[in-house]
Scaffold this motif. Sequence first.
Motif, short mmCIF file in Angstrom:
data_model
loop_
_atom_site.label_atom_id
_atom_site.label_comp_id
_atom_site.label_asym_id
_atom_site.label_seq_id
_atom_site.Cartn_x
_atom_site.Cartn_y
_atom_site.Cartn_z
N TYR A 185 -0.51 2.65 -3.16
CA TYR A 185 -1.84 3.14 -3.57
C TYR A 185 -2.45 3.87 -2.38
N LEU A 186 -2.45 5.20 -2.44
CA LEU A 186 -2.81 6.01 -1.28
C LEU A 186 -4.27 5.87 -0.89
N ASP A 187 -5.14 5.48 -1.80
CA ASP A 187 -6.58 5.34 -1.49
C ASP A 187 -6.92 3.98 -0.88
N GLU A 223 -5.94 -3.75 2.91
CA GLU A 223 -6.36 -3.92 1.51
C GLU A 223 -5.14 -3.96 0.59
N PHE A 224 -4.21 -3.05 0.82
CA PHE A 224 -3.01 -2.98 -0.02
C PHE A 224 -2.15 -4.24 0.16
N LYS A 277 5.15 9.86 6.53
CA LYS A 277 6.20 9.28 5.68
C LYS A 277 6.80 8.03 6.32
N GLY A 278 7.03 8.08 7.63
CA GLY A 278 7.62 6.95 8.33
C GLY A 278 6.74 5.71 8.27
N TYR A 279 5.45 5.90 8.47
CA TYR A 279 4.53 4.76 8.42
C TYR A 279 4.36 4.23 7.00
N ARG A 280 4.45 5.12 6.02
CA ARG A 280 4.38 4.65 4.63
C ARG A 280 5.58 3.77 4.31
N GLN A 281 6.76 4.13 4.84
CA GLN A 281 7.93 3.29 4.65
C GLN A 281 7.73 1.92 5.31
N ARG A 282 7.07 1.92 6.45
CA ARG A 282 6.78 0.63 7.12
C ARG A 282 5.85 -0.22 6.27
N VAL A 283 4.88 0.42 5.63
CA VAL A 283 3.98 -0.32 4.73
C VAL A 283 4.78 -0.91 3.57
N GLY A 284 5.73 -0.11 3.04
CA GLY A 284 6.58 -0.61 1.96
C GLY A 284 7.40 -1.81 2.40
N LEU A 285 7.94 -1.76 3.60
CA LEU A 285 8.69 -2.91 4.13
C LEU A 285 7.76 -4.10 4.37
N ALA A 286 6.55 -3.82 4.83
CA ALA A 286 5.59 -4.90 5.09
C ALA A 286 5.27 -5.66 3.80
N GLN A 287 5.06 -4.92 2.69
CA GLN A 287 4.76 -5.62 1.44
C GLN A 287 5.95 -6.41 0.94
N LEU A 340 -1.49 -0.11 15.30
CA LEU A 340 -2.36 1.01 15.67
C LEU A 340 -2.85 1.79 14.46
N GLU A 341 -2.18 1.63 13.33
CA GLU A 341 -2.54 2.38 12.12
C GLU A 341 -3.25 1.52 11.08
N GLN A 342 -3.49 0.25 11.38
CA GLN A 342 -3.89 -0.70 10.35
C GLN A 342 -5.25 -0.42 9.72
N ASN A 343 -6.08 0.37 10.37
CA ASN A 343 -7.40 0.65 9.80
C ASN A 343 -7.45 1.98 9.05
N LYS A 344 -6.29 2.59 8.82
CA LYS A 344 -6.22 3.85 8.08
C LYS A 344 -5.92 3.60 6.61
N LYS A 345 -6.31 4.58 5.80
CA LYS A 345 -5.86 4.58 4.42
C LYS A 345 -4.40 5.00 4.37
N ILE A 346 -3.67 4.48 3.38
CA ILE A 346 -2.24 4.78 3.28
C ILE A 346 -1.99 6.28 3.12
N GLY A 347 -2.91 6.96 2.43
CA GLY A 347 -2.78 8.39 2.24
C GLY A 347 -2.86 9.19 3.52
N GLN A 348 -3.38 8.60 4.59
CA GLN A 348 -3.47 9.27 5.89
C GLN A 348 -2.23 9.08 6.75
N LEU A 349 -1.28 8.27 6.27
CA LEU A 349 -0.12 7.93 7.08
C LEU A 349 1.02 8.93 6.88
#
Length: 305
Positions: free
Chosen positions: A87-89, A94-95, A136-146, A125-134
């Motif tokens: 969810y990019l927003d 939050e996600f 591709k590499g950091y989005r993959q990290r978020v996917g692994l985190a979930q 370092l990126e934890q206070n950003k919205k996912i849409g601001q990340l």
Amino acid sequence: MSIEVLNLTKLYGPQKAVDAISFSAKKGEILGFLGPNGAGKSTTMKIATGYLGATSGSVEIEGIDIERNPLEAKKKIGYLPEHNPLYLDMYIHEFLAFTGKINQMKSSEMKNGVKRVVEMCGLTLEQNKKIGQLSKGYRQRVGLAQALLHDPPVLILDEPTTGLDPNQILEIRRLIKEVSKDKTVIFSSHIMQEVEALCDRVVLINKGRLIADKPIAEFSKGSTGEAMLRVEFKVPIDTAPLAAIEEVLEVSEIQPGIYKLKVKESEAARSAVFKLAGESNLPLVGLQEEESSFDEIFHLLTKEN
């Protein structure tokens, strides 16, 4: 076994997307799940995670049948699909909190879990950003985190490094290697070097059928019994006697005096080359077997007949 796939079949009308395949994986093992496009890899992974139903056969996660008891089985799985759904927003925290609620985590457990996976996946370092601001590499990290948030014993990762740059790929590999110490990981990839670097075992499917299931060291030797020998003489020789050796299938000259032999029964072929050199007084200075690359083995096992 942490994962047990038994006679798994999936039909779409008359087409068999998955054709009676069986394999298993244990704790602490990274299983490379390979195959060309359309082989049935993603279908198998979707069935293993309970996203799709099987036509026949079964998948057990930690002894729990995914079809008969899907909620309990899914609690044991962390899943990162090929197309990472985010969810990019939403902000990262939050996600992750949202996915924690989906996994029915308690509030205190979820708070500690979010902190743990943010640090583990390099998102501090990126934890206070919205996912849409990340990126591709950091989005993959978020996917692994979930996928890791509820600390599941089984991770199923479908093409987790797709679209990443070389630095990001190395970082994701390192993370997968680290978390695999106390988990079972099924890892799908088209990058053969990645499979060779990460995996303990390889399962290869093609057209829905199981083609190979073996440890990574054995897979690197291929499965046809054929081998490549590099033979070096002090001077160029007539290659006809080499080609006449029963075990030699093909001879090619790399450069003057150096030849590549495609052979069956490597040991017998090497003995025959030594015998030929001795009897014909040929100045043999080198003879070694060359391992086929993963790309070559993959192509050989999956090529059209």
